[in-house]
Scaffold this motif. Structure first.
Motif, short mmCIF file in Angstrom:
data_model
loop_
_atom_site.label_atom_id
_atom_site.label_comp_id
_atom_site.label_asym_id
_atom_site.label_seq_id
_atom_site.Cartn_x
_atom_site.Cartn_y
_atom_site.Cartn_z
N ARG A 193 7.45 58.01 136.40
CA ARG A 193 6.41 57.51 137.31
C ARG A 193 6.55 56.01 137.53
O ARG A 193 6.76 55.25 136.59
CB ARG A 193 5.01 57.80 136.74
CG ARG A 193 4.62 59.26 136.69
CD ARG A 193 3.16 59.37 136.26
NE ARG A 193 2.71 60.75 136.18
CZ ARG A 193 2.68 61.46 135.06
NH1 ARG A 193 3.10 60.91 133.93
NH2 ARG A 193 2.25 62.71 135.06
N THR A 194 6.40 55.59 138.77
CA THR A 194 6.37 54.18 139.13
C THR A 194 4.92 53.69 139.04
O THR A 194 3.99 54.50 138.92
CB THR A 194 6.89 53.97 140.55
OG1 THR A 194 5.99 54.62 141.46
CG2 THR A 194 8.30 54.53 140.72
N PRO A 195 4.69 52.38 139.12
CA PRO A 195 3.30 51.90 139.16
C PRO A 195 2.48 52.54 140.27
O PRO A 195 1.30 52.84 140.08
CB PRO A 195 3.48 50.39 139.37
CG PRO A 195 4.77 50.08 138.70
CD PRO A 195 5.65 51.27 139.01
N ALA A 196 3.08 52.77 141.44
CA ALA A 196 2.36 53.42 142.54
C ALA A 196 1.96 54.83 142.17
O ALA A 196 0.85 55.29 142.48
CB ALA A 196 3.22 53.42 143.80
N ASP A 197 2.85 55.56 141.48
CA ASP A 197 2.53 56.93 141.04
C ASP A 197 1.36 56.91 140.05
O ASP A 197 0.47 57.77 140.11
CB ASP A 197 3.74 57.58 140.38
CG ASP A 197 4.91 57.76 141.33
OD1 ASP A 197 4.67 57.94 142.53
OD2 ASP A 197 6.07 57.71 140.85
#
Length: 272
Positions: A193-197
């Motif tokens: 997961r990225t920060p946006a996710d």
């Protein structure tokens, strides 16, 4: 004047937000990382694929059910009116809608205006389905975008952590304790997961999540990725691409410069 919803006919890069405000323009400013909506020169909303939309903030955050949001969208014809329906039908108070709308606006505007290649076009007459809740001056939006960029750099001047998958580091007893908000972020840090996710899963503004992640990176709780000088398997010759590895060896954090950045961070946080 171009017809509603059609791209502006000007050549080259798109008009700036301040230029459009001076013209008292209405429509959608298209940027590489999002869209900013104006009505008579004032910003009424913003969207970015990086930032959770107001629907996510309202539904995942628990203020509305997903069914209620779909009902609001289905009961309004064309752009605008969703916000008015939610208030008139008693689903939200004026104050609750305003607070959430402003949070979503400034969150998405940061990514639309503060990252990427800037404006690339303008669609005159385009409007967002939410409608105008509380318009904001263009100068205030630009000023807040710059302030947020400076804040992130002050916390931990490594912008690549904002887009890379969030990877946990091995626990270090010297690292500061995490807050409850930060623990929720760490619980979703699976290396994919990225920060946006993570922001979308938590129903939180993306910028607030970046603050948590930069602080966690500065404290050593998550990995700070670094450029990989040579990666023949991941880049073509002469492409100029930079590859960010999923993990970074622990020896990277032995650099005395990292300790200095941590001390600077502590000093800055003590003054906030």
């Amino acid at each position: 004047m171009n017809s509603p919803g059609r791209p502006d006919s000007r050549t080259g890069s798109g008009p700036s937000l301040i230029e459009l405000a001076g013209e008292r323009a209405s429509g959608a400013l298209l940027c590489d990382a999002g869209t900013v909506y104006l009505r008579e020169g004032r910003v009424v909303h913003a969207e970015s694929p990086v930032a959770p939309g107001i629907d996510v903030l309202l539904t995942t955050g628990g203020r509305l059910t997903a069914e209620t949001w779909r009902e609001a969208v289905g009961h309004t014809d064309g752009p605008g009116g969703v916000g008015r329906f939610l208030v008139d039908s008693g689903r939200l108070s004026d104050a609750a809608l305003e607070i959430c709308q402003l949070g979503a606006l400034f969150d998405a505007a940061y990514f639309a205006l503060g990252t990427g290649g800037g404006p690339r076009g303008f669609q005159r007459g385009a409007a967002h389905r939410l409608g105008s809740v509380r318009p904001v001056g263009a100068d205030a939006v630009e000023r807040e975008t710059r302030r947020r960029s400076r804040l992130l750099d002050d916390l931990w001047p490594c912008p690549h952590v904002d887009t890379a998958p969030v990877v946990l580091r091995r626990a270090d007893p010297r690292s500061p304790a995490v807050t409850r908000r930060q623990r929720a972020v760490l619980d979703l840090a699976d290396g994919v997961r990225t920060p946006a996710d993570i922001a979308r899963a938590l129903g939180r503004p993306a910028f607030h999540t970046l603050i948590d992640i930069r602080r966690l990176a500065a404290a050593g709780h998550v990995v700070t990725p670094r450029p990989q000088a040579t990666a023949p398997s991941a880049r073509s010759p002469g492409s100029g691409a930079v590859v960010w590895p999923d993990t970074v060896p622990e020896t990277v954090f032995a650099d005395p410069g990292i300790d200095l950045l941590r001390r600077l961070r502590d000093a800055l946080e003590a003054t906030l």
